[in-house]
Design a protein around this motif. Sequence first.
Motif, mmCIF file in Angstrom:
data_model
loop_
_atom_site.group_PDB
_atom_site.id
_atom_site.type_symbol
_atom_site.label_atom_id
_atom_site.label_comp_id
_atom_site.label_asym_id
_atom_site.label_seq_id
_atom_site.Cartn_x
_atom_site.Cartn_y
_atom_site.Cartn_z
ATOM 1 N N LEU A 363 0.810 -1.218 0.000
ATOM 2 C CA LEU A 363 0.000 0.000 0.000
ATOM 3 C C LEU A 363 0.844 1.269 0.000
ATOM 4 N N ASP A 366 -0.435 3.752 -2.356
ATOM 5 C CA ASP A 366 -1.647 4.419 -1.856
ATOM 6 C C ASP A 366 -1.280 5.602 -0.962
ATOM 7 N N TYR A 370 -2.155 9.435 -1.460
ATOM 8 C CA TYR A 370 -2.750 10.238 -0.374
ATOM 9 C C TYR A 370 -2.099 11.624 -0.327
ATOM 10 N N ASP A 420 -6.888 5.391 6.917
ATOM 11 C CA ASP A 420 -7.991 4.806 6.150
ATOM 12 C C ASP A 420 -7.486 4.121 4.880
ATOM 13 N N CYS A 421 -6.451 4.700 4.275
ATOM 14 C CA CYS A 421 -5.977 4.139 3.003
ATOM 15 C C CYS A 421 -5.059 2.940 3.216
ATOM 16 N N THR A 426 -10.468 -0.993 1.431
ATOM 17 C CA THR A 426 -10.624 0.402 1.026
ATOM 18 C C THR A 426 -9.722 0.725 -0.155
ATOM 19 N N ALA A 427 -8.491 0.216 -0.088
ATOM 20 C CA ALA A 427 -7.534 0.474 -1.167
ATOM 21 C C ALA A 427 -8.020 -0.110 -2.486
ATOM 22 N N ALA A 430 -10.962 1.812 -3.974
ATOM 23 C CA ALA A 430 -10.569 3.116 -4.524
ATOM 24 C C ALA A 430 -10.023 3.011 -5.942
#
Length: 457
Positions: A363, A366, A370, A420-421, A426-427, A430
Amino acid sequence: MWKGRFAQETSQLVQSYGESVSFDWRLYAHDIRGSIAHSKGLLKAGILTAEEQSAIESGLLEIRAEIDAGRFEFKQALEDVHMNIESELTRRIGPAGAKLHTARSRNDQVATDVRLYTRDAVVEIVDLIADLQRSLIEASERAGQAVVPGYTHLQRGQPVLFAHHLLAYVEMLERDAQRLLDANDRLNVMPLGSGALAGSTIILDREYVAELLEFDSVTQNSMDAVSDRDFAAEVMFAIALCGIHLSRLSEDIILWCSAEFGFVTLSDAHTTGSSLMPQKKNPDVAELTRGKSGRLVGNLMALLTLLKGLPMTYNRDMQEDKEPLFDSLDTIQAALAVFAEMISGMEVNETRTRAATSDPMLLATDLADYLVNHGVPFRQAHEVIGKLVAYSIAEKTAFADIPLAQYQEFSPAFEADLFDCLNLETALAARKGIGAPSPKNVSAQLDFWKQALSDEG
């Protein structure tokens, strides 16, 4: 005794060296179909009577039935499938059989037969590609929401749904099918009536014969017609590339089956054991397919090399086009069929895939996104996250366990919502741009392909 312009019989060594009936016998049904259509063209031109044409057609259908049943004896001395059938036809029905070759040469005859044969084979291959696509879609649905790391350089990159990974191969296979169908458009032109190289003074209605054989059109240059093997090269290229795609999928499956990955399990019916090590379960279908892709590339290279130095028009070298063509057609059909069956029995080990995607480094991108969404230029964000990764590794601390204050030392743009990411679901959700692997996108793609393949079926 003179035989035509020759005073001597052909040497036995030359007969053995030059014969092709041992492999071109498989053209028999298409040769007979072409000969029946040609006989109807001769009837229309007044060269044959209705009785002669009927005798020719009946005799050819009788010969085909015997070949189908395995009762026909092909003679090496007659060189090829064409002469074997014509000779036997003449023996059975007499002078009418000897008229069949009027306004035709073996040059345009074999060019027609190979086109007919290849055209039928392409349709079968496209159907087999669709079967494999269906198997991949079914495997994608069985996998559900299983997530795997996506790799670049065989290093973990970003998380993707397993179904998204399999759908990449559905896309590749669709291009393979479209290439074959596109090649079939250029293939479906009839050379019959071109003679040896310059047509004939006996004029037949070529369009009429082409319609009987379901060709879209007829060739417009007799010299090109008898020497053209572009159609075979195109089909063999499409087959070779399809083989490369199967080889890439094979490599993925071989890795996934290993204890190091353990992402999938293949059925016992599609694996083999070891003669020495009783614990082994080897992915032989995938390994064989990976190996056979080399044959497909080699066959294409053999044909291209064969053609590159030939002067106009037909040369006996071109007899060597059939074995690589036939081998490629056979090999890809077998590979597609067994692969579809293997994929149908493949199961995903979601526990292992979930463990692999728990790697927080997946991540990192991600986190960079962000920062971009919080006004940081991408190159600067990339550098910040690179330093954060180095810190995480050095401190043996996962991203989720690093306190906000520490994040803000790397960039003041970080806020509390950064965590959150770092959630996998969630990732994935998105990643909703066109072509990206969000669950919603993947579900839509599965629906699309199921409908598309249902329409094709």
